[in-house]
Design a protein around this motif. Structure first.
Motif, PDB file in Angstrom:
ATOM      1  N   ALA A 164     -24.030  -3.107 -35.350  1.00  0.00           N
ATOM      2  CA  ALA A 164     -22.774  -2.793 -34.673  1.00  0.00           C
ATOM      3  C   ALA A 164     -22.028  -1.651 -35.350  1.00  0.00           C
ATOM      4  CB  ALA A 164     -21.892  -4.036 -34.612  1.00  0.00           C
ATOM      5  N   SER A 165     -22.253  -1.480 -36.663  1.00  0.00           N
ATOM      6  CA  SER A 165     -21.544  -0.430 -37.392  1.00  0.00           C
ATOM      7  C   SER A 165     -22.172   0.940 -37.203  1.00  0.00           C
ATOM      8  CB  SER A 165     -21.517  -0.765 -38.895  1.00  0.00           C
ATOM      9  OG  SER A 165     -22.821  -0.662 -39.458  1.00  0.00           O
ATOM     10  N   MET A 166     -23.362   0.998 -36.592  1.00  0.00           N
ATOM     11  CA  MET A 166     -24.062   2.263 -36.413  1.00  0.00           C
ATOM     12  C   MET A 166     -23.687   2.895 -35.072  1.00  0.00           C
ATOM     13  SD  MET A 166     -28.190   2.955 -36.387  1.00  0.00           S
ATOM     14  CE  MET A 166     -28.382   2.324 -38.048  1.00  0.00           C
ATOM     15  N   PRO A 167     -23.326   4.169 -35.049  1.00  0.00           N
ATOM     16  CA  PRO A 167     -23.036   4.846 -33.779  1.00  0.00           C
ATOM     17  C   PRO A 167     -24.201   4.698 -32.800  1.00  0.00           C
ATOM     18  CG  PRO A 167     -22.369   6.220 -35.611  1.00  0.00           C
ATOM     19  CD  PRO A 167     -23.106   5.056 -36.206  1.00  0.00           C
ATOM     20  N   ARG A 168     -23.873   4.563 -31.512  1.00  0.00           N
ATOM     21  CA  ARG A 168     -24.886   4.245 -30.505  1.00  0.00           C
ATOM     22  C   ARG A 168     -26.017   5.281 -30.438  1.00  0.00           C
ATOM     23  NH1 ARG A 168     -22.793   2.266 -24.813  1.00  0.00           N
ATOM     24  NH2 ARG A 168     -22.056   0.661 -26.276  1.00  0.00           N
ATOM     25  N   PHE A 169     -25.657   6.566 -30.495  1.00  0.00           N
ATOM     26  CA  PHE A 169     -26.707   7.587 -30.367  1.00  0.00           C
ATOM     27  C   PHE A 169     -27.655   7.547 -31.552  1.00  0.00           C
ATOM     28  CE2 PHE A 169     -25.852  11.013 -33.407  1.00  0.00           C
ATOM     29  CZ  PHE A 169     -24.583  10.700 -33.849  1.00  0.00           C
ATOM     30  N   ARG A 170     -27.126   7.178 -32.735  1.00  0.00           N
ATOM     31  CA  ARG A 170     -28.005   7.056 -33.905  1.00  0.00           C
ATOM     32  C   ARG A 170     -28.897   5.828 -33.772  1.00  0.00           C
ATOM     33  NH1 ARG A 170     -24.679   8.642 -39.427  1.00  0.00           N
ATOM     34  NH2 ARG A 170     -23.662  10.516 -38.652  1.00  0.00           N
TER      35      ARG A 170
END
Length: 352
Positions: A164-170
């Protein structure tokens, strides 16, 4: 030292002014050597590295080292020939500056070579942008010092909170490369291969072909392939990521094609090296037959579409052949993957 093992940390840095100094100052006291490689930055990264090194040395009352000649390297073996000893440092920090920009993999290779020459027991890689929780470093080192793994890497995908803490595109890009790397490397349980927070044993560095480490952002994927060929144990360690104001220097328009091509090349090299040269395993033939039959089926599909326009009966017969080729090819590939998973299953572990 950490649990009787000497520890080195490699920090590749390119235009990380404003971040790299904090990373150096935040490293744990048990770290013996800090190899900071300035990959020919165009900002104030080099000055910030040296300033942080001086502050780190002055804060360490047990270290009598003072500022010594700077190390200038080209990233290969010659990077170490100009380096007399570990005394060529500022305290425990060893600033290294490339003559030209060699990429993230080139900087990591330079640091690995320096750590290997110094006989460091466990070498950790840390990004210079401050995205890694340095208090978690011991969790990467534990499998190494306990001889449970030869290589430990952070994994942001093991926990829902981390994901959840990771940006979606990454996350989407990471998931895609995770799947491709599983196939290429043979480590089918390993996830988040792009994670640069890792620890590797001296034995692993001595064993792999370090001189030919991929000198681009896909170095971590390339390294996994080399480790698998030599039967090295890999630990996936659940690890959080910290995203702040830093900006990634990755350009995905060139990154994805380059890394994908490298993974395909490495996959074929691994099959030949591990299952044909060093030993023989039928899974290499399963992969070969599966790819060949599936490819023939796809080619025949195109030809069948053309034939169906002129004649219905021949088209139906050809359709059955195409279906057989596609199904048989897929079956061969699935069998090969199952065999491949079994071959490396004992080499993988996950630590949550």
């Amino acid at each position: 030292m950490y649990r009787e093992a000497t520890v080195g940390v490699v920090i590749p840095a390119y235009n990380e002014s404003g971040f790299v100094g904090d990373v150096i100052r935040g490293l744990p006291d048990y770290v013996d050597r800090i190899y900071v490689i300035d990959d020919r930055s165009t900002d104030d990264t080099w000055d910030e590295i040296r300033e942080a090194a001086r502050k780190d040395a002055s804060a360490d009352s047990t270290d009598d080292a003072v500022s010594a000649p700077q190390i200038v390297a080209d990233g290969g073996a010659s990077a170490l020939t100009t380096r007399a000893s570990v005394r060529d440092s500022i305290g425990r920090v060893v600033p290294i500056r490339h003559r030209e920009n060699l990429g993230a993999g080139g900087a990591i290779k330079t640091g690995y070579l320096a750590a290997l020459a110094d006989g460091v027991d466990a070498t950790v890689t840390v990004d210079a942008d401050g995205q890694m929780d340095l208090t978690e470093m011991s969790r990467l080192l534990d499998p190494i010092v306990e001889d449970e793994a030869d290589y430990a890497k952070g994994n942001r995908l093991l926990s829902r909170t981390y994901r959840a803490s990771m940006p979606r595109f990454r996350f989407l890009g990471n998931a895609t490369l995770t799947g491709l790397t599983k196939i290429a490397s043979g480590y089918w349980k390993t996830m988040d291969p792009q994670n640069g927070y890792t620890a590797i044993s001296r034995n692993a560095l001595e064993t792999i072909d370090l001189e030919n480490l991929y000198e681009y952002y896909g170095y971590c994927n390339d390294l996994l392939v080399k480790l698998n060929v030599h039967g090295m144990r890999v630990a996936d360690v659940a690890m959080p990521a910290v995203y702040g104001e830093e900006e990634s220097s990755i350009r995905y328009s060139s990154y994805v094609p380059k890394v994908s091509t490298m993974l395909l090349r490495n996959f074929l090299w691994r099959l030949r090296r591990k299952y044909l040269v060093l030993d023989f395993h039928p899974l290499a033939l399963f992969y070969l037959f599966g790819a060949g039959m599936a490819g023939a089926g796809l080619l025949a599909t195109g030809a069948g579409l053309i034939a169906s326009v002129s004649s219905l009966v021949p088209a139906l017969a050809q359709g059955s052949t195409i279906l057989f080729l596609l199904v048989a090819g897929l079956a061969f590939l699935l069998f090969a993957m199952v065999f491949d998973m079994g071959e490396s299953e004992h080499l993988e572990t996950q630590i949550r």
